[in-house]
Design a protein around this motif. Sequence first.
Motif, PDB file in Angstrom:
ATOM      1  N   LEU A  75      74.980 -32.689  39.233  1.00 29.71           N
ATOM      2  CA  LEU A  75      75.404 -33.291  37.973  1.00 29.71           C
ATOM      3  C   LEU A  75      74.489 -34.441  37.575  1.00 29.71           C
ATOM      4  CD1 LEU A  75      77.473 -33.384  35.695  1.00 29.71           C
ATOM      5  CD2 LEU A  75      78.865 -34.915  37.111  1.00 29.71           C
ATOM      6  N   ASP A  76      74.093 -35.252  38.550  1.00 35.12           N
ATOM      7  CA  ASP A  76      73.175 -36.354  38.257  1.00 35.12           C
ATOM      8  C   ASP A  76      71.836 -35.835  37.742  1.00 35.12           C
ATOM      9  OD1 ASP A  76      74.979 -38.304  39.000  1.00 35.12           O
ATOM     10  OD2 ASP A  76      74.339 -38.317  41.087  1.00 35.12           O
ATOM     11  N   THR A  77      71.381 -34.731  38.321  1.00 31.79           N
ATOM     12  CA  THR A  77      70.112 -34.142  37.885  1.00 31.79           C
ATOM     13  C   THR A  77      70.183 -33.702  36.426  1.00 31.79           C
ATOM     14  OG1 THR A  77      69.703 -33.351  40.134  1.00 31.79           O
ATOM     15  CG2 THR A  77      68.419 -32.337  38.366  1.00 31.79           C
ATOM     16  N   ILE A  78      71.322 -33.112  36.037  1.00 35.57           N
ATOM     17  CA  ILE A  78      71.494 -32.656  34.659  1.00 35.57           C
ATOM     18  C   ILE A  78      71.605 -33.837  33.698  1.00 35.57           C
ATOM     19  CG2 ILE A  78      73.043 -31.432  33.077  1.00 35.57           C
ATOM     20  CD1 ILE A  78      73.749 -29.570  35.360  1.00 35.57           C
ATOM     21  N   LEU A  79      72.358 -34.865  34.094  1.00 32.47           N
ATOM     22  CA  LEU A  79      72.644 -35.975  33.187  1.00 32.47           C
ATOM     23  C   LEU A  79      71.531 -37.007  33.101  1.00 32.47           C
ATOM     24  CD1 LEU A  79      76.428 -36.743  33.863  1.00 32.47           C
ATOM     25  CD2 LEU A  79      75.418 -35.551  31.920  1.00 32.47           C
ATOM     26  N   THR A  80      70.602 -37.009  34.046  1.00 31.24           N
ATOM     27  CA  THR A  80      69.555 -38.037  34.050  1.00 31.24           C
ATOM     28  C   THR A  80      68.755 -38.086  32.750  1.00 31.24           C
ATOM     29  OG1 THR A  80      69.350 -38.044  36.456  1.00 31.24           O
ATOM     30  CG2 THR A  80      67.453 -38.822  35.203  1.00 31.24           C
TER      31      THR A  80
END
Length: 319
Positions: free
Chosen positions: A4-9
């Motif tokens: 999720l962090d990878t997508i939202l970064t």
Amino acid sequence: MNFLDTILTPFTYAVSWVLWAFHELFTILGMDEGSGVTWTLSIIFLVLLIRTLLIPVFVKQIKSQRAMQALQPDLRKLQAKYKGKTDQMSRQAMVQEQQALFKKHKTNPLSSCLPLLVQMPFFFALFRVLNEASRASDDGRSIGALSADHIRSFDQSSILGAPLSETFLGTINSGAINWAVIVVAVIMILAMTASQFFTQRQLMTKNMSAEALQGPFMQQQKMMLYILPLVFGIGGINFPIGVLIYWTASNLWTLGQQFWVIRNNPTPGSQAERELNARRAEKGLPPVGQKKVDESETPAIEEPKGQREQPKRKNRKKR
């Protein structure tokens, strides 16, 4: 870093950079850089920018919704065709025919949610920035494009005495309750859910044809009418004040944008179209989709040509 962090970064950097840019602009214009008003305006202008960029998506949503309404008679025929058939093959055949119908009309049942789905990554990114502001301020670290000084400035800012990074649930669970946060949060949650409810209700009561009001599409719209405001209302108790400002401003944009479209370009056969035609009739204009007939250009109606009457002599002598 999780998935999720990878997508939202990327969205986090984009949202934080826009916040930083508007904050710097308002500071240059003479506003206090640490003021809650400055940060609130930055959030509101972030909404205006995102929603302006989403106008093509909104146009696509309108077209898809009208296509969904147009195929309601075909959907009812399909349901009647498979009524009472509960076996696996019949259900599968019905689903396949429905999908073919959606493909033919270039739409799908989720088309009405398109702007919401596109906007969600930006919403989660903003939630991430504002929700982490307090911890990042204590740690002296930055978030995305916002430096540690900007994060500290935001964390210390407030509107009507309510810190923009504080939440309703957070102040309830804290040792010292901030009543300003509770009052502002409740007002913003009510405004957020009410604007979402009236946006959906406006669509159902004004911009749906008689066919759509009787079809399964109406059931989907009824579910959205009550479920979405309920979900966001419950979730709002854990939203930072800044996020509540963002979502309320976005809902008000949607309400106004939809009102303009329904008033000026309604769905054929809807209540809004009848009201538009009534307004056009008062101005001497024809109904929507019909051209006004210019009487000066109307060709004169010629008398039908018959047999020419022969002249008669009045003083003809009898033989």
